[in-house]
Scaffold this active site. Sequence first.
Site, mmCIF file in Angstrom:
data_model
loop_
_atom_site.group_PDB
_atom_site.id
_atom_site.type_symbol
_atom_site.label_atom_id
_atom_site.label_comp_id
_atom_site.label_asym_id
_atom_site.label_seq_id
_atom_site.Cartn_x
_atom_site.Cartn_y
_atom_site.Cartn_z
ATOM 1 N N ASP A 1 0.869 -1.173 0.000
ATOM 2 C CA ASP A 1 0.000 0.000 0.000
ATOM 3 C C ASP A 1 0.912 1.231 0.000
ATOM 4 O OD1 ASP A 1 -1.529 2.186 0.662
ATOM 5 O OD2 ASP A 1 -2.654 1.186 2.257
ATOM 6 N N CYS B 1 -8.966 5.212 10.186
ATOM 7 C CA CYS B 1 -9.181 3.981 9.418
ATOM 8 C C CYS B 1 -8.097 2.948 9.702
ATOM 9 C CB CYS B 1 -9.252 4.247 7.913
ATOM 10 S SG CYS B 1 -10.522 5.403 7.459
HETATM 11 N N1 PMP Z 1 -3.990 3.299 2.603
HETATM 12 C C1 PMP Z 1 -3.454 4.274 3.337
HETATM 13 C C2 PMP Z 1 -2.163 4.028 4.041
HETATM 14 C C3 PMP Z 1 -4.102 5.512 3.419
HETATM 15 O O1 PMP Z 1 -3.578 6.483 4.155
HETATM 16 C C4 PMP Z 1 -5.316 5.703 2.713
HETATM 17 C C5 PMP Z 1 -6.048 7.022 2.768
HETATM 18 N N2 PMP Z 1 -6.318 7.492 4.044
HETATM 19 C C6 PMP Z 1 -5.818 4.649 1.960
HETATM 20 C C7 PMP Z 1 -5.123 3.466 1.922
HETATM 21 C C8 PMP Z 1 -7.071 4.775 1.179
HETATM 22 O O2 PMP Z 1 -6.927 5.698 0.173
HETATM 23 P P1 PMP Z 1 -8.184 6.079 -0.749
HETATM 24 O O3 PMP Z 1 -9.235 6.567 0.193
HETATM 25 O O4 PMP Z 1 -7.676 7.131 -1.642
HETATM 26 O O5 PMP Z 1 -8.600 4.836 -1.445
#
Ligand code: PMP
Length: 405
Positions: A194, A360
Amino acid sequence: MTTDNNRKDFPLLQQMDTIYLDNAATAQRPSCVLAAVQEFYEQKNANPLRGFYPLSLEATESYQEARKTVQEFIHAKEPEEIIFTRNTTESLNLVAYSYGLNFLKEGDEIAVTIMEHHSNLLPWQMVSRMTGAKLHYLECTSEGELTDEELQKGINERTRLVAVAQVSNVLGCVNPIRKITEMAHRVGAVVVVDGAQSVPHMPVDVQALDADFLAFSGHKLMGPMGIGCLYGKRELLEKMPPFLTGGEMIDSVHRDGAVFAPVPQKFEAGTVNAAGAVGLAAAIRYLQEKGFDYIQKKELELTQRAMEGLGALPYVHILGSKDPANHTGIVSFTIDGVHPHDVSEILSSDGIDVRAGHHCAQPLLEYLGVRSSTRASMMFYNTPEEIDALIESVSTIRRRMGYGE
Ligand code: PMP
């Protein structure tokens, strides 16, 4: 301290009267990105990859040029290894649905770190439920370190997939991707990285990392919302079935079946976000003009300043590493006796935009014994004065909440 004025490039930063420190959620966009999107719609708008008339061909060319820009940016071997998606979340779901559901089975293990964003966790929980493969958590130290011992324990002969963030969106720590890919490949597992928080802030070379997949979002690197990328090694992408089906992703369709298009089209069903891709390419060029040497130096200076100032307050606790260089511009903290929602409301009343909550990444916060935190996240266009305003405001919060200090 570097005090260059980058803000002139950002129309919103020039207008807004608050201090924007929520860059890990989404960055601001420079005018060159806005201009690139506008130019696409004003001068090249047609459905790409479909028509044979000049306008459609021009739209196609811009879209494919953007793919090449991304390829070169992350050092992929070929442009076909870049798939445009909506965001990191969709990229990771593509891998989970297409690779995970088809190549994993009962008895296999999926290793995921405890610090993953829900976007790199829920898809693997789903794959685990649907295939019977077991989810194994790689735990980190309170500083965010994934020790060799923990990695060796968790990446074993049953492991078929490892899901890991290159940079944690809560701790900002940089994970040892190259070491993880070596360990995973030795046991025949693939590694899904990621890159949402790494790609905007540091040079990323997917070949040097030997990553099998890498996902990231355009909006966090100053590109438009609604465009993201998935890098995948060609040999893996070729053996994976499509994630979404429909128009654009086929060679031919018959009453009883279809022949799918080659990669990357096989994974880009429906009308693509060409304007988004063009805007993302403009953002990448902007980043490249600034250069990661400059960006990293500037963001480190800001992080150092924030950690020193906040760390000097005895009731403030900064999550993660003590080393500002291992924070990638992210400083998450708690204040004794004050809920992060109150912290962010008070900061907001002082004109400072930060994020509060579980970011999250609930399993990480639970694991660290913190229900939620306040996160200030920086980009090279922030200034030392803004960081000082953050520290000043934080230093008044306990008093304003009725404590004696
Ligand atoms: N992975 C990480 C480490 C993130 O910081 C985020 C965004 N907060 C995401 C995934 C998800 O990104 P998106 O909402 O653009 O799909």
